[in-house]
Design an enzyme around this catalytic site. Sequence first.
Site: not given
Length: 184
Positions: A50, A61, A64, A73, A133, A172
């Site tokens: 987690d 964000r 990815h 996920k 998540y 990013d």
Amino acid sequence: MGKITVETCDIEGLKVITPTVHGDARGYFVETYNYNDYKEAGIGQVFVQDNQSSSVKNVLRGLHFQINYPQDKLVRVIAGEVFDVAVDLRPGSATYGKWHGVVLSAENKKQFFIPKNFAHGFFVLSDYAEFAYKCTDFYHPGDEGGLMYNDPEIGIRWPIEPGQEPVLSDRDRKWGSIRELSQN
């Protein structure tokens, strides 16, 4: 079942889950995860880690993904609100390069199940957000890949106001396009 409602998305494998919330004048109670209920809904993966992050308004964000150790996920927001996105990167998929977005918030308590081989990212809509998540594999340093959030070939319609610049990490800012990824 009855404890969760599962909506399928236009991209196979993606699912939006809405748990049953029990509330009264004191507040609320919600079961955020029960393996048996999720398995019955077709999400029988075993989650081993987690994670939780916090971000301020306009932070973006992503996008990815994991290269050699892909993860399923199950994502949710525990404070604030985000626009959450998954992009299909499954080789040979009829929906390769397509995206799906959903608003996740502490208020709506929705969750988003994202299978392996999808890129994932989110944009913070509220002043502050906490994102949590579950993953089906452990974090492996150096195994993360990414795509530029604004790749015109993917065409994500982020809820970014005209003239507004999302707040991105240095990493990013440097991700390439899906076309570059496909050529590797």
